[in-house]
Motif scaffolding. Structure first.
Motif, short mmCIF file in Angstrom:
data_model
loop_
_atom_site.label_atom_id
_atom_site.label_comp_id
_atom_site.label_asym_id
_atom_site.label_seq_id
_atom_site.Cartn_x
_atom_site.Cartn_y
_atom_site.Cartn_z
N GLN B 88 40.97 66.64 74.58
CA GLN B 88 41.86 67.81 74.53
C GLN B 88 43.23 67.43 73.96
O GLN B 88 43.81 68.14 73.14
N GLU B 89 43.73 66.27 74.43
CA GLU B 89 45.03 65.80 73.96
C GLU B 89 44.99 65.57 72.44
O GLU B 89 45.93 65.92 71.72
N GLY B 90 43.87 65.00 71.97
CA GLY B 90 43.70 64.76 70.53
C GLY B 90 43.76 66.05 69.74
O GLY B 90 44.44 66.14 68.71
N PHE B 91 43.05 67.07 70.20
CA PHE B 91 43.05 68.36 69.47
C PHE B 91 44.45 68.97 69.48
O PHE B 91 44.86 69.63 68.52
N GLY B 96 43.92 70.01 65.85
CA GLY B 96 42.52 70.07 65.43
C GLY B 96 41.95 71.47 65.53
O GLY B 96 40.77 71.63 65.87
N LEU B 97 42.75 72.47 65.31
CA LEU B 97 42.25 73.85 65.39
C LEU B 97 43.20 74.78 64.67
O LEU B 97 44.37 74.44 64.44
N GLN B 98 42.67 75.94 64.30
CA GLN B 98 43.57 77.01 63.84
C GLN B 98 43.35 78.23 64.74
O GLN B 98 44.13 78.47 65.63
N CYS B 99 42.24 78.94 64.56
CA CYS B 99 42.06 80.12 65.43
C CYS B 99 41.61 79.72 66.83
O CYS B 99 41.82 80.46 67.78
N GLY B 100 40.94 78.57 66.96
CA GLY B 100 40.57 78.08 68.29
C GLY B 100 39.22 78.52 68.79
O GLY B 100 38.79 78.11 69.87
N PHE B 101 38.51 79.33 68.01
CA PHE B 101 37.25 79.88 68.53
C PHE B 101 36.18 78.79 68.69
O PHE B 101 35.43 78.79 69.66
N GLU B 124 30.47 58.80 61.15
CA GLU B 124 29.74 59.07 62.39
C GLU B 124 30.31 60.27 63.12
O GLU B 124 29.57 61.07 63.71
N ILE B 125 31.63 60.43 63.07
CA ILE B 125 32.24 61.61 63.71
C ILE B 125 31.77 62.88 63.00
O ILE B 125 31.35 63.85 63.64
N ARG B 126 31.81 62.86 61.68
CA ARG B 126 31.40 64.05 60.93
C ARG B 126 29.93 64.40 61.18
O ARG B 126 29.55 65.56 61.29
N TRP B 127 29.11 63.36 61.29
CA TRP B 127 27.69 63.56 61.59
C TRP B 127 27.54 64.18 62.98
O TRP B 127 26.77 65.13 63.18
N ALA B 128 28.31 63.65 63.95
CA ALA B 128 28.18 64.10 65.34
C ALA B 128 28.56 65.57 65.51
O ALA B 128 27.97 66.27 66.33
N ILE B 129 29.55 66.03 64.75
CA ILE B 129 30.00 67.42 64.92
C ILE B 129 29.34 68.36 63.92
O ILE B 129 29.76 69.50 63.77
N SER B 130 28.27 67.89 63.26
CA SER B 130 27.67 68.71 62.20
C SER B 130 26.93 69.94 62.73
O SER B 130 26.58 70.82 61.96
N GLY B 131 26.73 70.02 64.05
CA GLY B 131 26.13 71.24 64.61
C GLY B 131 27.18 72.22 65.12
O GLY B 131 26.84 73.23 65.73
N ASN B 132 28.45 71.93 64.91
CA ASN B 132 29.54 72.81 65.31
C ASN B 132 30.30 73.26 64.07
O ASN B 132 30.84 72.44 63.34
N LEU B 133 30.31 74.57 63.84
CA LEU B 133 30.96 75.08 62.63
C LEU B 133 32.39 75.50 62.93
O LEU B 133 32.68 76.12 63.94
N CYS B 134 33.29 75.15 62.00
CA CYS B 134 34.67 75.62 62.04
C CYS B 134 34.94 76.32 60.73
O CYS B 134 34.69 75.75 59.66
N ASN B 141 41.50 67.86 60.39
CA ASN B 141 42.26 67.58 61.61
C ASN B 141 41.36 67.45 62.84
O ASN B 141 41.74 66.81 63.82
N ILE B 142 40.20 68.05 62.79
CA ILE B 142 39.26 67.89 63.90
C ILE B 142 38.81 66.43 63.96
O ILE B 142 38.79 65.80 65.02
N VAL B 143 38.50 65.88 62.78
CA VAL B 143 38.09 64.47 62.72
C VAL B 143 39.24 63.58 63.20
O VAL B 143 39.03 62.64 63.98
N GLU B 144 40.47 63.91 62.79
CA GLU B 144 41.64 63.15 63.26
C GLU B 144 41.77 63.23 64.77
O GLU B 144 42.12 62.25 65.44
N ALA B 145 41.49 64.41 65.32
CA ALA B 145 41.60 64.61 66.77
C ALA B 145 40.61 63.73 67.52
O ALA B 145 40.94 63.13 68.56
#
Lengths: 289, 158
Positions: B88-91, B96-101, B124-134, B141-145
């Motif tokens: 959470q602190e990272g985001f 690591g968000l704009q609208c936050g949905f 590996e981060i990008r692979w891990a979050i590939s089932g979550n769409l933004c 910035n999500i990857v940075e978070a």
């Protein structure tokens, strides 16, 4: 989306699950649910009874036994991904499991469900054709082994009886100098394949192809075996020309439909290119490169 | 109707529900935990991601009856004693968000991922979050978070 109503049962043993399947001709097995639940939400499927097998113990094994890799009905895609044995010795299966849907779906989705659902767009059917796998169907009084070539019976259809449960998938243990690969063209993560090609082969001591299996994803009403391509390469010392010729046979023998993912012509060409690359990659792996 | 009891973030929630009730609706409407979002409702976007016994899954593609007796974590369960978790602190720190949905699902996937792989590469981060769409950020910035959270967790383990 609100699904239509259904009855729900969560048996804890295979006999109980089979009895429930017998009790209602409109019953459907709920395993990972990652294909079935969306269908129920769209009301494309409206089963009267869902038999949830997730609480049945002892179906989540991956073990090497009697010349087979035996995979229980409740093994999730993520379990295959995490299995050192699969990663080390079954590169075709490993490639395939990584290309199914997305990481979240893979935490629920099962290999057995992927086969039993028999969607021609699913990835594992072509892979199991390439491996010449078998599945175990368990019925009330008897279980039987079904070779994968006798399993798929057209669009969303299999040779499972309504009161049978697919309890195990059996992949033959690879011989020495074996290699395999799955190549899939998808527009984005989570999409079905525009086309996919699975290849499993082994080389003899002289470097000739001894056995080869080639399965094609989403270019027909069911996963297809590229039989003429296999025949062209079996016993041959693989060279660029021979691989190209086998790939052209797959291009001719597949039967894709035109849709948003591409025209028939495009998909046939894609099958040719993917077949060529998958054979090359499988040979590299067989040679330990 | 089926009686179910589901533990969410350490508290038990019991209700009589129809088998067809989706888990995400149980979380939002029976447990009143609305941090879990309904996005596409078609198993594509990951806005409804929760942890089911520690594993991230899409709660729009499970029935509530299937979670009977299970332990879930939702975004409301990430902060402990008023203190944001490293993810959470990272985001927050890396915006690591704009609208936050998508953010609750994105964070829960990241929490489970970093537990499994505390030292990830960007790929590996990008692979891990590939089932979550933004649809807002372009993911940078999500990857940075997530990278920030990985560093933070390493520091606090030392």
């Amino acid at each position: 989306m609100i699904p239509a109503q259904f009855e729900y049962a969560a048996p804890v043993s295979i006999p109980d699950a089979l009895a429930l399947l017998r009790s209602n001709p409109d019953a459907k097995i709920l395993s990972g649910g990652q294909s079935l639940i969306p269908l129920i939400k769209f009301r494309l499927a409206q089963p009267a009874l869902l038999v949830d097998i997730n609480n049945i113990g002892g179906l989540d094994y991956i073990r090497a036994q009697d010349g087979w890799l035996k995979i229980g009905a409740l093994v999730r895609e993520a379990d295959l991904e995490d299995s050192a044995l699969v990663r080390r010795s079954y590169p075709l299966l490993y490639d395939t499991t990584l290309s199914v849907a997305d990481p979240l779906v893979r935490n629920r989705a099962t290999l057995a469900g992927n086969l039993a659902h028999a969607d021609p767009a699913n990835d594992h059917p072509a892979t199991m054709l390439a491996y010449r796998a078998e599945v175990v169907a368990t019925g009330v009084n008897i279980s039987r082994v079904i070779p994968i070539d006798d399993f798929f019976r057209g669009l969303f259809a299999t040779s499972l009886a309504p009161d049978e449960l697919l309890t195990e998938v059996r992949v033959p243990m690879p011989k020495p100098r074996s290699g395999g690969a799955y190549l899939k063209m998808e527009r984005k993560v989570g999409d079905f394949a525009t086309a996919g090609v699975a290849v499993q082969l082994n080389l003899d001591a002289a470097g000739k192809i001894e056995q080869i299996g080639i399965g094609l994803t989403n270019v027909g009403l069911q996963a297809l075996r590229a039989k003429r391509s296999e025949d062209a390469l079996r016993g041959a010392l693989p060279d660029a020309k021979g691989i190209e010729r086998a790939a052209r046979l797959a291009q001719e023998d597949c039967d894709p439909a035109s849709d948003l993912r591409g025209s028939v012509e495009y998909k046939r060409n894609l099958v040719r290119v993917l077949t060529m690359r998958a054979i090359e990659k499988a040979i590299e792996r067989a040679k330990g490169m | 109707m089926e009686k179910v009891t589901i533990n969410i973030n350490g508290a038990d929630y019991s209700a009589e529900v129809e088998p067809r009730l989706l888990l995400v609706h149980f979380i939002r409407e029976n447990a009143n935990l609305t941090g879990t979002h309904v996005g596409c409702d078609t198993t594509s976007c990951g806005a409804c991601t929760i942890l089911l016994d520690g594993k991230p899954v899409k709660s729009c593609t499970m029935f509530a009856v299937q979670a009977n007796g299970k332990h879930l974590t939702t975004v409301e369960g990430l902060a402990q004693n008023g203190k944001l978790s490293p993810v959470q602190e990272g985001f927050h720190e890396k915006h690591g968000l704009q609208c936050g949905f998508c953010t609750p699902g994105m964070m829960l996937t990241s929490v489970a991922f970093l537990k499994k792989n505390p030292n990830p590469t960007e790929g590996e981060i990008r692979w891990a979050i590939s089932g979550n769409l933004c649809r807002c950020t372009g993911y940078v910035n999500i990857v940075e978070a997530v990278k920030y959270a990985a560093e933070k967790m390493k520091e606090s383990n030392q």
